[in-house]
Write a protein that holds these residues in place. Structure first.
Motif, PDB file in Angstrom:
ATOM      1  N   ALA A  36      28.510 -85.143 -11.426  1.00 31.45           N
ATOM      2  CA  ALA A  36      29.503 -84.153 -10.980  1.00 31.45           C
ATOM      3  C   ALA A  36      28.829 -83.028 -10.200  1.00 31.45           C
ATOM      4  CB  ALA A  36      30.250 -83.594 -12.187  1.00 31.45           C
ATOM      5  N   VAL A  37      27.683 -82.558 -10.703  1.00 32.05           N
ATOM      6  CA  VAL A  37      26.945 -81.502  -9.988  1.00 32.05           C
ATOM      7  C   VAL A  37      26.475 -82.010  -8.632  1.00 32.05           C
ATOM      8  CG1 VAL A  37      24.912 -80.018 -10.049  1.00 32.05           C
ATOM      9  CG2 VAL A  37      26.241 -80.393 -12.130  1.00 32.05           C
ATOM     10  N   LEU A  38      26.000 -83.261  -8.599  1.00 35.03           N
ATOM     11  CA  LEU A  38      25.528 -83.829  -7.337  1.00 35.03           C
ATOM     12  C   LEU A  38      26.661 -83.929  -6.321  1.00 35.03           C
ATOM     13  CD1 LEU A  38      23.305 -85.246  -5.669  1.00 35.03           C
ATOM     14  CD2 LEU A  38      23.993 -87.398  -6.747  1.00 35.03           C
ATOM     15  N   ARG A  39      27.842 -84.386  -6.758  1.00 32.64           N
ATOM     16  CA  ARG A  39      28.965 -84.531  -5.821  1.00 32.64           C
ATOM     17  C   ARG A  39      29.450 -83.171  -5.306  1.00 32.64           C
ATOM     18  NH1 ARG A  39      31.108 -88.467  -9.971  1.00 32.64           N
ATOM     19  NH2 ARG A  39      30.430 -90.526  -9.261  1.00 32.64           N
ATOM     20  N   SER A  40      29.322 -82.130  -6.146  1.00 32.32           N
ATOM     21  CA  SER A  40      29.776 -80.808  -5.700  1.00 32.32           C
ATOM     22  C   SER A  40      28.772 -80.138  -4.771  1.00 32.32           C
ATOM     23  CB  SER A  40      30.026 -79.913  -6.920  1.00 32.32           C
ATOM     24  OG  SER A  40      28.807 -79.679  -7.618  1.00 32.32           O
ATOM     25  N   ASN A  50      16.388 -82.620  -5.464  1.00 32.98           N
ATOM     26  CA  ASN A  50      16.041 -82.568  -6.887  1.00 32.98           C
ATOM     27  C   ASN A  50      17.135 -83.187  -7.750  1.00 32.98           C
ATOM     28  OD1 ASN A  50      13.663 -81.255  -6.244  1.00 32.98           O
ATOM     29  ND2 ASN A  50      14.543 -79.214  -6.479  1.00 32.98           N
ATOM     30  N   LEU A  51      18.401 -82.953  -7.396  1.00 33.77           N
ATOM     31  CA  LEU A  51      19.508 -83.558  -8.146  1.00 33.77           C
ATOM     32  C   LEU A  51      19.500 -85.082  -8.020  1.00 33.77           C
ATOM     33  CD1 LEU A  51      22.412 -81.064  -7.360  1.00 33.77           C
ATOM     34  CD2 LEU A  51      21.494 -81.584  -9.626  1.00 33.77           C
ATOM     35  N   VAL A  55      19.170 -87.777 -11.151  1.00 35.82           N
ATOM     36  CA  VAL A  55      20.145 -88.845 -11.411  1.00 35.82           C
ATOM     37  C   VAL A  55      19.453 -90.207 -11.395  1.00 35.82           C
ATOM     38  CG1 VAL A  55      22.205 -89.998 -10.541  1.00 35.82           C
ATOM     39  CG2 VAL A  55      22.072 -87.501 -10.515  1.00 35.82           C
ATOM     40  N   ALA A  56      18.560 -90.442 -10.428  1.00 36.39           N
ATOM     41  CA  ALA A  56      17.834 -91.722 -10.356  1.00 36.39           C
ATOM     42  C   ALA A  56      17.010 -91.946 -11.617  1.00 36.39           C
ATOM     43  CB  ALA A  56      16.939 -91.740  -9.120  1.00 36.39           C
ATOM     44  N   SER A  84       7.544 -82.356   0.290  1.00 33.87           N
ATOM     45  CA  SER A  84       6.563 -83.259  -0.312  1.00 33.87           C
ATOM     46  C   SER A  84       6.864 -83.547  -1.786  1.00 33.87           C
ATOM     47  CB  SER A  84       5.158 -82.669  -0.182  1.00 33.87           C
ATOM     48  OG  SER A  84       4.804 -82.535   1.168  1.00 33.87           O
ATOM     49  N   LYS A  85       7.236 -82.525  -2.549  1.00 37.17           N
ATOM     50  CA  LYS A  85       7.501 -82.735  -3.975  1.00 37.17           C
ATOM     51  C   LYS A  85       8.674 -83.694  -4.181  1.00 37.17           C
ATOM     52  CE  LYS A  85       8.147 -80.184  -8.290  1.00 37.17           C
ATOM     53  NZ  LYS A  85       8.292 -78.845  -8.914  1.00 37.17           N
ATOM     54  N   GLY A  86       9.699 -83.564  -3.331  1.00 34.51           N
ATOM     55  CA  GLY A  86      10.831 -84.488  -3.429  1.00 34.51           C
ATOM     56  C   GLY A  86      10.425 -85.921  -3.137  1.00 34.51           C
ATOM     57  N   LYS A  87       9.533 -86.132  -2.124  1.00 32.21           N
ATOM     58  CA  LYS A  87       9.057 -87.479  -1.798  1.00 32.21           C
ATOM     59  C   LYS A  87       8.285 -88.080  -2.964  1.00 32.21           C
ATOM     60  CE  LYS A  87       7.318 -88.347   2.239  1.00 32.21           C
ATOM     61  NZ  LYS A  87       6.526 -88.263   3.487  1.00 32.21           N
TER      62      LYS A  87
END
Length: 673
Positions: A36-40, A50-51, A55-56, A84-87
């Motif tokens: 829900a947070v991701l869709r909003s 980060n979201l 979820v993954a 970079s941190k997200g990758k």
């Protein structure tokens, strides 16, 4: 893969009802709230990355395809944002998804990508997690000593940060590495430390892994009641967390220990549950383990026919897994060779740079000396001359070194080419031995095991003798072709021509080939009734005839016919092997005599190594002949080759009469006069 019966399908409903117990459904609102947070949050920024990664990570043990989808989106967005941190965490999540499928090589590559990028950032928490992941992969690849290097490095980082949850995970994984090394006492010491920490932290999700490993140690120590208790605890915690790969592993472990204890009904139930879930996950290693335990269970039930089929399925998957592991080892050897080669090149470059720096330094000294001693012109002139001579010597020395390096590079390239050719020969031999030769031997081993233990009587054994005899003869022919090809590739085969009667040579080989044909109910006959004297290497021509006739039998169905004919003129004889079998597909005809080793199974699943026709072409051409073929799919094929006639005719020519009779027990027999 065996089809799932309706009875097995019915087990799916109660099994998933177990997975939907209150602890599991309690976790679902957490995942739903994340979604829900991701869709909003629709803005494409680092917060969305980060979201997506959160979820993954939450979904990879529950819904691996969804986890992969979120991970790929996080990776694409991180790449566009240069985040970079997200990758790093996107790569890590995608690696965990590959682990659920049993794709350890893809998992290793993705994890190493993340680790290299994390090292540039210097984030100690991330480095601790990723070093732990690499250690786990090495343990699953059966390389526990390599695993311990990364796991102990991870433990040092986590101890410095005093992260108790992460410390417990790494202690558990070190225990796994010692299990793989068959050191159960050391494994149990680390696992008990992990259990103590996780119990204190109430980390039930992570306790599932520790109890699974403690159950394996108990099995190694023959403490079967303890092993059953640990595996039941592990299964309960995996189900609480909704960890589908973990549920599959725990079901397999329970089935194995229950089979050992004689609880065959419970073992069968757990095996069915494991197979139903693993069919959705597609984990190849778990599928191999399933057939191994199914074989043990069928044997314990005295259902030896089913046990034999399960053993064949396990053997086939074990060979495929072995080939995959062999491919990964070859890949790692090539990477190591390339790394060492680059290191040698870097050393040479550094030496050249030092020489250039020495020359530049000397030139600087020259300039400073000329400025300081401007008034002493004579002295400066002498010094400049000496420095000039020295510079020339250095340039000459540098040129000599360059020539030596170039010569060494040429030698290395020549050696690499030789090594590559030898590697191709080695890889082909390993491929034939590991796949085509192991399969009939594995089946024979399984049957002899059942016969030795009196689990199958002689009458049942005789049902398989014809099939085994044909497989063994095909294997012998493949071995002969492989040895001839390997000898030809590695040291060359010299042609030893002589005058001989090709009709007599064919008759000597005909009885054995006739037996092969009779096994398939194929009619085999030849019309070489007169002596035909040729000048060639008899051993090479014998192999050519054997390969062509054996191929014709292989691709001719029951009730078909194979005919050998010969004609000759004043210079050469032409021999033809014709069949009315399946023929060669048009799209594959160009590969028959090429350097691509092409092989397909026969009409009764006979196997080949792809060397026979290639070797036959080589031998015919070495003996000044030619070979060709005509084929029509569904109608049959004919292979023909020529060989020079002897210049001196036989003094006492004789004729042969071939009589084909019906055999009392089926098939035909051949009499020659």
């Amino acid at each position: 893969m065996l089809p799932v019966s309706p009875l097995k399908k019915s087990a799916l409903i109660p099994f998933f009802l177990i997975l939907l117990s209150p602890p599991v459904t309690a976790q679902q609102p957490v995942n739903d709230s994340l979604l829900a947070v991701l869709r909003s949050h629709i803005k494409n920024d680092t917060a969305r990355v980060n979201l997506l990664n959160q979820v993954a990570r939450a979904y990879f043990t529950i819904d691996a395809p969804s986890a992969a989808r979120y991970g790929r989106e996080a990776l694409r967005l991180s790449d566009s944002l240069h985040y970079s941190k997200g990758k790093i965490w996107a790569w890590r999540n995608l690696a965990l998804v590959e682990n659920t499928k049993g794709h350890l090589d893809q998992q290793m590559q993705l994890t190493l990508n993340a680790l290299k990028l994390a090292e540039t950032l210097g984030d100690s928490y991330t480095l601790g997690v990723l070093n732990n992941d690499v250690g786990n992969i090495f343990t699953e690849l059966n390389a526990p000593r390599d695993a311990l290097v990364y796991l102990k490095k991870s433990l040092d980082i986590k101890l410095q940060r005093n992260e108790k949850t992460e410390i417990a995970k790494t202690l558990n994984n070190i225990g796994s590495a010692y299990i793989s090394m068959k050191v159960p006492d050391s494994a149990m010491m680390f696992l008990e430390k992990a259990e103590k920490l996780k119990l204190a932290l109430h980390d039930r999700r992570s306790l599932a892994y520790t109890y699974e490993n403690m159950g394996i140690v108990a099995m190694l120590q023959h403490r079967y009641n303890d092993a059953l208790r640990y595996h039941q605890l592990s299964a309960n915690y995996y189900r609480e967390a909704g960890n589908l790969p973990g549920v599959v592993k725990s079901s397999l472990n329970l089935a194995e220990i229950q089979t050992m204890q004689g609880d065959l009904k419970s073992a069968d139930k757990n095996l069915q549950q494991a197979k139903l879930l693993n069919d959705t996950l597609g984990n190849v290693k778990n599928e191999m383990i399933y057939y191994k335990i199914r074989y043990e269970l069928d044997s314990a039930r005295n259902d030896y026919a089913a046990a034999f089929e399960s053993y064949k399925e396990f053997s086939k998957r074990n060979i495929d897994f072995f080939n995959a592991e062999k491919g990964r080892l070859i890949s790692r050897s090539q990477e190591k060779y390339e790394s060492e080669k680059k290191q040698r090149e870097n050393i040479l470059l550094k030496k050249e740079q030092h020489m250039h720096l020495a020359t530049i330094q000397q030139q600087r000294v020259l300039v400073l000396s000329a400025a300081a001693l401007f008034l002493a012109l004579l002295l400066i002139t002498v010094m400049v001359y000496r420095l000039y001579k020295r510079q020339q010597e250095l340039y000459l020395e540098l040129n000599n070194k360059n020539r030596e390096v170039s010569m060494q590079n040429r030698i290395i390239l020549e050696q690499n080419a030789t090594l590559e050719n030898l590697n191709q020969v080695k890889d082909k031999i390993f491929s034939v031995i590991s796949h085509d030769l192991r399969s009939p031997l594995a089946i024979l081993e399984g049957l002899l095991f059942l016969l030795k233990d009196e689990k199958i009587d002689a009458a049942q054994f005789r049902m398989y003798t014809d099939e085994l005899w044909r497989d063994v003869k095909n294997t012998a022919y493949m071995m002969d072709n492989m040895l001839q090809w390997a000898s030809n590739q590695m040291k060359g085969i010299g042609v030893k021509p002589d005058d001989f009667d090709v009709t007599l040579l064919l008759n000597r080989e005909f009885d054995l080939l006739q037996t092969l044909a009779r096994q398939k109910e194929v009619k085999l006959r030849h019309e070489l009734n007169n002596s035909i004297m040729v000048y060639a290497d008899p051993d090479m021509i014998r192999l050519v005839l054997r390969n062509l006739i054996n191929n014709a039998i292989k691709f001719t169905p029951s009730g078909g016919e194979v005919l050998i004919t010969a004609t000759h003129d004043n210079e050469q004889a032409e021999i033809t092997v014709k069949d009315n079998g399946t023929g060669i597909p048009v799209e594959n005809q160009h590969r028959i005599f090429s350097n691509i080793y092409y092989s397909t199974t026969g009409t009764q699943n006979e196997k080949g190594c792809g060397l026979g026709l290639h070797l036959s072409k080589d031998f015919v051409e070495r003996n000044q002949g030619q070979i060709w073929f005509n084929s029509m799919p569904g109608t049959g094929s004919s292979f023909s080759f020529t060989v020079p006639l002897s210049e001196e005719p036989e003094i006492n020519p004789h004729a042969y009469t071939v009589v084909v009779q019906d055999h009392p027990l089926g098939g035909v027999s051949v009499l020659r006069r």
